[in-house]
Design a protein around this motif. Structure first.
Motif, PDB file in Angstrom:
ATOM      1  N   GLN A 340      40.905   7.605  18.074  1.00  0.00           N
ATOM      2  CA  GLN A 340      41.586   7.382  19.774  1.00  0.00           C
ATOM      3  C   GLN A 340      41.913   5.868  19.942  1.00  0.00           C
ATOM      4  O   GLN A 340      42.711   5.455  20.267  1.00  0.00           O
ATOM      5  N   TRP A 341      40.745   5.368  20.120  1.00  0.00           N
ATOM      6  CA  TRP A 341      41.313   3.707  19.541  1.00  0.00           C
ATOM      7  C   TRP A 341      42.248   3.241  18.978  1.00  0.00           C
ATOM      8  O   TRP A 341      43.253   2.139  19.649  1.00  0.00           O
ATOM      9  N   GLN A 342      42.326   4.506  17.956  1.00  0.00           N
ATOM     10  CA  GLN A 342      43.734   3.181  17.034  1.00  0.00           C
ATOM     11  C   GLN A 342      45.264   3.919  18.025  1.00  0.00           C
ATOM     12  O   GLN A 342      45.665   2.672  17.547  1.00  0.00           O
ATOM     13  N   ARG A 343      44.654   4.918  18.362  1.00  0.00           N
ATOM     14  CA  ARG A 343      46.312   5.366  18.784  1.00  0.00           C
ATOM     15  C   ARG A 343      46.962   4.491  19.894  1.00  0.00           C
ATOM     16  O   ARG A 343      47.878   4.205  19.928  1.00  0.00           O
ATOM     17  N   ASN A 344      45.270   4.642  20.966  1.00  0.00           N
ATOM     18  CA  ASN A 344      45.592   3.609  22.160  1.00  0.00           C
ATOM     19  C   ASN A 344      46.168   1.910  22.038  1.00  0.00           C
ATOM     20  O   ASN A 344      46.912   1.701  22.738  1.00  0.00           O
ATOM     21  N   ALA A 345      45.825   1.481  20.926  1.00  0.00           N
ATOM     22  CA  ALA A 345      45.648   0.165  21.086  1.00  0.00           C
ATOM     23  C   ALA A 345      46.618   0.077  20.265  1.00  0.00           C
ATOM     24  O   ALA A 345      47.829  -1.495  20.711  1.00  0.00           O
ATOM     25  N   ALA A 346      47.391   0.830  19.274  1.00  0.00           N
ATOM     26  CA  ALA A 346      48.535   0.308  19.076  1.00  0.00           C
ATOM     27  C   ALA A 346      49.607   0.144  19.508  1.00  0.00           C
ATOM     28  O   ALA A 346      50.684  -0.592  19.388  1.00  0.00           O
ATOM     29  N   VAL A 347      49.295   1.059  21.266  1.00  0.00           N
ATOM     30  CA  VAL A 347      50.144   0.839  22.459  1.00  0.00           C
ATOM     31  C   VAL A 347      50.197  -0.386  22.679  1.00  0.00           C
ATOM     32  O   VAL A 347      51.130  -0.729  23.802  1.00  0.00           O
ATOM     33  N   VAL A 348      49.186  -1.495  23.185  1.00  0.00           N
ATOM     34  CA  VAL A 348      48.709  -2.165  23.430  1.00  0.00           C
ATOM     35  C   VAL A 348      49.750  -3.677  22.904  1.00  0.00           C
ATOM     36  O   VAL A 348      50.537  -4.463  24.003  1.00  0.00           O
TER      37      VAL A 348
END
Lengths: 370, 370, 370
Positions: A340-348
């Motif tokens: 989940q972190w990977q998915r969201n961090a990519a948006v950062v």
């Protein structure tokens, strides 16, 4: 403040309450008066205390532990006792009423610990190396392998554990306790009643360098750190914490400041009275922190900032600008499962772009409902 | 470089400027020549310097402090002096012109500090334990309670404060200064002119373990760390910083590297020349960092990475992939009031979803303006 | 486990393989049997090993290094060897097949290091200060300037480097290795075969204070920390790591736990068996961490949490709530060039608002495609 506990036997419950009342607390034993004559061997948690120990209820939610408690006595507020009465008529322990059970627990723990500390060897160990120009007060203890350099002074009643080093001209106040292996560089001043833990280093050089074009590309010239470190009274500093000396003026730590382990206080930082910091905090150079602040563990505070009084920083937060208003401040990226972190961090790294896209959608006007 | 200050009296302004010019700076006293004969007792900040002290203007914005300054002399650039003249005709202090006031301040601070350091006791303290096979150079000082193990060597002019430990076969270059309580394990090599602060540990084992299915579930077999640590010349390392020895090959720190307090350098890290790191940085194993980098406080750099030359990392940043291009890199979650942070952090775990929703809105086509 | 290496000469390849097989590994030399009689002087990496050294292939991707390797022998899996054969027919080194090359490397490194450790001086150094009531087992070594206080006990075969301190009543198990300058406060219990590195502090006071309204505004009363610290067997703790004593009950570290440098374990933390933590981790008070967890460097874990078994935390992550399910958890703000970071970080403090705006767009219905 004087403690009136008997030096030669385990204190009774009465002894402890009398001492607490003398220390400014308001305590009362409920029930049979003979309960007060029970000798108390120590303190225990609600779940761990044995039949000769005293315990306390600091968190009123601990119903289960309270009901199963096997202590000789439990300290609690009148409100907690009333609630207890609605659940259970006769607890197996003596109830001690106190409006501040957590503070009373703090004092009791100090007293029981003082019994232990009283057993420490006094005097100057022959392996200590003490410069003849150093001045030692009355009833000073100096442990094995200590080094006290020229012109240092140690106040009355101060105790140094093994292998402490007090640099040239440094000064310790009265009734300080230095655990083993505390290091004071030269020119460090510590107030009264300090508690310094093992591995503390006060007065190492601040981190100051000037670019030096006279040398090879990128070389640095050291800026000798000629300021000192000043600690107020009643300061406690945890294991392996470092407080650097000032560049020109002093690094200053106010009265009653409490620093946990592995904290880094850089040169020319000023910390106000009664501020407390949990472990692993780093404070960069020349930052001023107000009074009664609390700084959560592993926070970092940038240099040349001013934090006002009563500022509370949550753990792990990076403070990168001045904070003038009291209140609580937070800033950690919330953790998640790695996927989940990977998915969201990519948006950062596309947030600015995402905002633009939302703006564009907004500008294109509200959609026509179909 | 030779310093030509008088050993037996406070230097005059003339003495200081002559020494600075010899050291490669270009300095000039403005105004009355008798100003040069004032004895200078030390350095002070613009706001703190007294009438026998010298100060400097590094930041040209400090107008107010400059006007109120009570120093005997202030070092500044010709540009700053011209600006001063437009505001005020005759300052109360002597003006010293220098194109690099910050570097000149660095040198002055070193010289004033050297006066202090010159006062340190020389020679080998009788309480030091030195193996007969250790080799000590000329004019080496060894403080009380030091331990120098078999085969170690200490270069000419190197001084060890109290309670330093030099492990078997380790080597210190010339003119190093080890403050109290520095620990070198075996097999550590330090170049010339190193400054190592209290609590520094060089050469502890790197963190290496192999899963060991021969033992109980989850057990680890230690990978003995048989590499060493090598430091170049002119390295300074701050209090309680640790540099681990290599697993097989060495951990290497280049010439002129400056490390602040409480930094962790893991096994087989390589740090290039003149790189400087602020406090509380952690660098994981086998990472290579280039030359002339600056790493901000409390940054962490993952293992097995390569950072190129001239990379600048802001404080608190986690570097998790290679950085080949010079420049500044940042990555901290911005702090906010706790309530605001809660609102925004809640969205972080939905960012990927939020981007999807924006995409869906975009796909549904631009809205028709009403 | 017994190691059967010859004490008086460099071991041959045969000696090493026999020892590995005795230790439970399954190894085999490929090719000419006389290769086994080569004396092996030490271990090297694939790229660094010389012709008298042994190397290993842990990462099957290292084709280039493998082809250019100059070692006497290389340990690899049968699969890696088969792949090697497809590329090159006859490597210049002897191939040693082993299903666990990394574990075999770990054991070899231990053995080569043990040769070195065997050379350490044994016995009690005369400068050590040992209380007459302390109990020392058989074959205990105590280095220069150590201090062992009243009632402490040291198990058989345990070695203390220079300047270690064992507090009153503390207990070290058998075959422990304390490097220089390890500090145990009073009331610390360490199991067998511990390895403690320089600067470790076990048993300093936990950070406990109660607000004290009897004193000036904001003052704190110290909560004396009367619990202890208990370490299981086979624990290793890195340089300058601190483990605080419990408030009332003990801080507990399970069997086989491995802690890297500069870790902070607060009071009443419990760490399960075989959990490993990389450097600079901070764990706040009363948190319980399960078995076989791995915690990445510079992570911080808040207080009063429970992490289950087999939880893996990525470096730099702040864990702020319970984690019951095994798996990997991450939470670091991704770094970027400073300019990009500025753009995106500015949006972070508007995320809740941005979500609202997206919601509003959604509510206004899907747009009509033109």
């Amino acid at each position: 403040m004087p403690v009136l506990l008997p030096p030669d036997r385990a204190p009774t419950l009465h002894d402890l309450l009398a001492a607490a009342n003398t220390a400014g607390l308001d305590t009362e034993i409920l029930g049979a008066s003979q309960a007060g004559s029970i000798p108390i061997s120590g303190l225990g948690s609600l779940s761990g205390a044995g039949p000769a120990e005293i315990s306390f209820l600091a968190n009123p939610k601990l119903h289960e532990e309270l009901l199963a408690c096997k202590a000789a006595a439990v300290i609690m507020t009148a409100e907690a006792y009333q609630e207890l009465c609605t659940i259970r008529q006769a607890p197996g322990y003596t109830v001690v009423l106190c409006s501040q059970p957590y503070l009373m627990y703090a004092l009791l723990a100090q007293w029981f610990d003082r019994h232990r500390l009283a057993g420490l060897p006094a005097g100057i160990h022959p392996s200590a190396v003490i410069d003849p120009t150093a001045r030692l007060g009355q009833q000073v203890s100096v442990g094995p392998h200590c080094v006290i350099e020229a012109g240092a002074s140690i106040g009355d009643g101060t105790r140094l554990g093994p292998a402490c080093i007090v640099g040239a001209g440094s000064r310790l106040g009265k009734d300080c306790l230095l655990h083993a292996r505390v290091t004071l560089y030269h020119g460090v001043a510590v107030g009264d009643r300090a508690i310094l833990h093992s591995g503390v280093v006060l007065g190492a050089d601040g981190f100051g360098f000037a670019p030096d074009p006279r040398q090879s590309s990128g070389a640095w010239a050291k800026i000798a750190q000629i300021g000192g470190v000043r600690l107020g009274d009643d300061v406690e500093i945890g294991a392996n914490t470092t407080v650097d000396r000032g560049a020109i003026e002093d690094t200053v730590i106010g009265n009653g400041v409490k620093l946990d382990n592995q904290i880094m206080v850089a040169h020319n930082v000023v910390i106000g009275e009664h501020t407390a910091m949990a472990a692993c905090v780093g404070i960069a150079g020349s930052t001023h922190i107000g009074r009664r602040c609390t700084i959560g563990g592993a926070s970092m505070i940038s240099g040349h900032l001013v934090l006002g009084d009563d500022v509370h920083v949550s753990g792990g937060t990076a403070i990168t600008s001045n904070v003038s208003r009291p209140g609580r401040y937070t800033g950690v990226y919330p953790y998640d499962s790695h996927v989940q972190w990977q998915r969201n961090a990519a948006v950062v790294s596309q947030l600015a772009q995402l905002r633009k896209r939302v703006r564009a959608l907004e500008k294109s006007g509200p959609a026509t409902p179909q």
